[in-house]
Design a protein around this motif. Structure first.
Motif, PDB file in Angstrom:
ATOM      1  N   GLY A  55      66.911 -40.211  60.980  1.00 46.36           N
ATOM      2  CA  GLY A  55      66.510 -41.090  59.876  1.00 46.36           C
ATOM      3  C   GLY A  55      65.805 -40.372  58.746  1.00 46.36           C
ATOM      4  O   GLY A  55      65.005 -40.977  58.021  1.00 46.36           O
ATOM      5  N   TYR A  56      66.094 -39.081  58.574  1.00 49.44           N
ATOM      6  CA  TYR A  56      65.516 -38.338  57.449  1.00 49.44           C
ATOM      7  C   TYR A  56      66.574 -38.140  56.382  1.00 49.44           C
ATOM      8  O   TYR A  56      67.753 -38.361  56.598  1.00 49.44           O
ATOM      9  N   GLY A  57      66.131 -37.684  55.205  1.00 47.83           N
ATOM     10  CA  GLY A  57      67.069 -37.481  54.105  1.00 47.83           C
ATOM     11  C   GLY A  57      67.186 -36.033  53.686  1.00 47.83           C
ATOM     12  O   GLY A  57      66.281 -35.219  53.906  1.00 47.83           O
ATOM     13  N   VAL A  58      68.325 -35.716  53.089  1.00 46.86           N
ATOM     14  CA  VAL A  58      68.556 -34.373  52.546  1.00 46.86           C
ATOM     15  C   VAL A  58      68.885 -34.529  51.067  1.00 46.86           C
ATOM     16  O   VAL A  58      69.779 -35.296  50.704  1.00 46.86           O
ATOM     17  N   LYS A  59      68.161 -33.820  50.227  1.00 47.21           N
ATOM     18  CA  LYS A  59      68.386 -33.922  48.787  1.00 47.21           C
ATOM     19  C   LYS A  59      69.160 -32.720  48.275  1.00 47.21           C
ATOM     20  O   LYS A  59      69.116 -31.633  48.858  1.00 47.21           O
TER      21      LYS A  59
END
Lengths: 371, 346
Positions: free
Chosen positions: B252-256
């Motif tokens: 549930g993490y994001g990658v930018k």
């Protein structure tokens, strides 16, 4: 290679294959600014509101115009699926068009300038977007690999470099951004630009494909699509007069379109071109229109995210009918509006088939313009 | 951009060049005040030349051998030497830049502070669950657009920030060899979150990540048989990135991706690199369907467990395709062992 620029008029690509659909309730004075870019294309004007009013259209454009009387006459009882007193009525234009491509634009959108000061030919960029492939299956970190000077990055699978057919090109807006009512109320002065740097607007020089499986908020202000591919899914829903919701027409179409494009293996692009959005609508009026939508989208989004269309659905129409069925089943319990909407979706497809089948009724507008 | 706490950041540089004078001096305005970890490629014979004026700890082969054992130090050779820096760092954020890159200029002519931009990306939420058409909604002057669900507007923690490159973009050998004169001049002024489930090639040239959140997921695992000392002859970062993205999605993490840009310089010869049998292409083709269909078990809740499960799946499903995959799976398991032993002894 030296090139000479005089007062060169843009070469109208696809001029016999693209219709420009414009909904309006006031006038079309904004067309004056678009003249060099639009004058070779056929326009389909959808006049919303009072049909007895005369809409002023600048001289020299080739257009056909439909008001509410025309819509009722052409569709009969099926006209119930076309919204009244809402720009959602524009989708009638998609239905009556005979062209492969559609560009739709709002009547408060003008020609923007890029950071070098050059006027942006939005239509030309949309056409470039539609005519080049998309990359929905793997994200390219340098964005559109088919643009000039661009390419696929190291590690991008070679088997995916041919890309997918592009069905939709979603453009953006400088100046007044497309915010919802609550955001407008909180940030009335915000322009789509860097703070303290007003002459340089937040111009993001990229086109990219929205990955498969990802939903997005599709704005109808500056939008182009391949009508022959995805047209039947571009229904803008039941909004405006007599409906409990407004300003969610394009959103609804966007969720349906994306799910179907993902299923069919087509791509949706977003980014360039920019247009200049001049008018901020009244946030209090907007809030009243959007109110139900703000709550309902919380249910609608998980619904669309979880939808799987059966592989037996091999045409867009089949996908759309299936989607309508699912909307009725799963969103009907959120509010009876969705049952009406699902029925509207089916009526839309029936009307689309009627008008677009080989034996369909020819649409004749009494207000067709001359060149 | 908001003030960043420099004590929370380590800047990790993998030294494949012995002379880091020009590199470090060009970054001085943006590296000053930060702690630097420079890890020398164990296969580099010359002594490193590091200019004065930096708070830097340098690690070479002897140090690597001491910490991980000499049998494991091959894991950290070539471009993978930087992972040793990730292993021994004690900070929350890591910013890592290849030693052939210098600060880029933005369209207004100002030098880009890549470090601040990366940390800013990491400190602000990511939005992988729904695409915002105005890109980063948390940056000044931007917001979520109409139609963006309100329940998703607080975002999720950002695990990684993938930057880009002007001049020499990170293209593969065949592409660069075909277009020898091509340079990237397009400055795209945006940061965006790569959506959930979307795969992408993450480059190790200009990257930052939240070490506390996902440190163990940056795995030095896939080594090409003919791996060389130019990026065209490696795939370690792309494999690492596929693992990182998959694990981030799972947790549930994001990658930018997007800003910041760095200016990347001429190194090596794409045509020369092409002469080597380019197996990277083959390995990527096999990796894609694997990651596409991979589902980590619900019970894998810690990053370390995710890596172990991933390694298991790689061995089972890809092991027979190519020995490189079996080696990668083994390396991933070994990496977690090393991570646990180094980071528990505190």
């Amino acid at each position: 290679m030296a090139q000479m620029y005089s007062s060169v008029k843009p070469t109208p690509m696809l001029k016999d294959e693209l219709d420009i659909v414009i909904p309006t309730i006031r006038n079309l004075d904004f067309l004056e600014m678009w003249r060099p870019f639009f004058e070779h294309y056929h326009l389909i004007i959808i006049q919303d509101g009072d049909p007895s009013k005369t809409i002023n259209i600048p001289e020299g454009f080739d257009y056909e115009l439909y008001n509410r009387n025309d819509i009722n006459r052409i569709l009969g009882p099926k006209a119930s699926c076309i919204s009244f007193k809402d720009s959602a009525c524009r989708c009638f234009g998609y239905m009556v068009s005979k062209k492969k491509y559609i560009y739709t634009i709002d009547d408060d959108c003008f020609v923007a300038k890029d950071p070098s000061g050059k006027e942006i030919n939005a239509l030309e960029q949309h056409i470039k977007n539609l005519l080049s492939p998309s990359t929905p299956h793997f994200f390219n970190t340098l964005y559109d690999p088919y643009g000039d000077g661009a390419d696929f990055v190291r590690g991008y699978p070679f088997s995916m470099r041919e890309g997918a057919t592009t069905a939709v090109s979603h453009g953006l807006w400088l100046n007044i951004p497309d915010y919802d009512a609550p955001t407008q109320l909180v940030k009335p002065l915000e322009r789509n630009s860097r703070k303290f740097d007003l002459p340089i607007f937040l111009y993001v020089d990229a086109v990219m494909t929205i990955p498969k499986g990802t939903l997005f908020p599709m704005c109808g202000m500056n939008l182009a699509f391949d009508r022959e591919l995805i047209g039947p899914a571009m229904y803008f829903g039941l909004m405006g007069d007599g409906q409990p919701i407004g300003r969610y027409d394009d959103m609804w179409a966007g969720w349906c379109v994306k799910v179907i494009c993902d299923h069919m293996g087509w791509g949706v692009k977003t980014g360039l071109p920019y247009i200049w959005h001049s008018k901020a609508s009244n946030p209090f009026v907007n809030l009243r229109k959007e109110y139900n939508g703000i709550f309902w989208q919380e249910e609608a989004i998980p619904f669309f995210q979880s939808v799987t269309l059966p592989k037996e659905c091999t045409s867009v129409q089949q996908c759309y009918i299936e989607l309508a069925k699912l909307v009725k089943e799963r969103l009907g319990k959120v509010d009876p509006y969705f049952i009406k909407l699902a029925d509207g979706m089916v009526t839309w497809i029936e009307a689309w088939e009627e008008l677009n089948s080989p034996h369909g009724t020819e649409a004749r507008a009494p207000n067709s313009g001359k060149i | 951009m908001s003030e960043i706490n420099k004590n929370e950041v380590d800047i990790v540089i993998g030294a494949l060049n012995a002379d880091l004078t020009q590199f470090l001096n060009s970054w001085k305005p943006f590296f000053s005040g930060f702690h630097l970890i420079v890890v020398k490629d164990p296969e580099l014979k010359q002594e490193l030349n590091i200019p004065q004026g930096f708070d830097v700890d340098v690690y070479s082969k002897t140090d690597i051998d001491k910490v991980v054992g000499s049998s494991n130090s091959t894991m950290f050779s070539g471009y993978s030497c930087r992972y040793f820096g990730y292993l021994i760092s004690k900070k929350k954020y890591i910013v890592s830049i290849d030693d052939d890159c210098v600060p880029a200029k933005d369209p207004k002519g100002f030098l880009v502070d890549a470090v601040s931009q990366h940390v800013n990306n990491l400190e602000n939420p990511a939005t992988p669950l729904f695409f915002n058409t105005l890109y980063d909604p948390y940056c000044e002057g931007a917001d979520f657009v109409r139609g963006y669900p309100f329940s998703l507007r607080s975002g999720v923690p950002c695990a990684a920030s993938c930057g880009l490159w002007l001049n020499l973009a990170d293209l593969d050998a065949p592409t660069q060899a075909l277009k020898t004169e091509q340079r990237n001049t397009s400055y795209v002024d945006a940061v965006m979150t790569v959506p959930l489930k979307a795969m992408l090639p993450i480059s190790g040239i200009n990257i930052a990540f939240n070490r506390e959140l996902v440190g163990p997921a940056l795995v030095p695992a896939l080594r090409l048989a003919g791996e060389g000392k130019v990026r065209w002859e490696t795939l370690e970062d792309v494999w690492c990135g596929m693992c990182l993205k998959h694990i981030s999605d799972h947790l549930g993490y994001g990658v930018k991706t997007g800003l910041p840009y760095v200016w990347r310089n001429e190194r090596g010869d794409a045509v020369e690199s092409l002469r080597k049998k380019w197996e990277g292409m083959k390995l990527m083709e096999k990796s894609v369907p694997f990651f596409e269909s991979l589902k980590l078990p619900e019970t894998a809740l810690k990053v370390e467990d995710c890596v172990i499960e991933l390694a298991k799946a790689v061995k089972e499903q890809l092991g027979s395709e190519d020995p490189a995959f079996t080696q990668a799976a083994d390396a991933m398991v070994k990496w977690i062992q090393l991570w646990n032993s180094v980071n528990s002894s505190g």
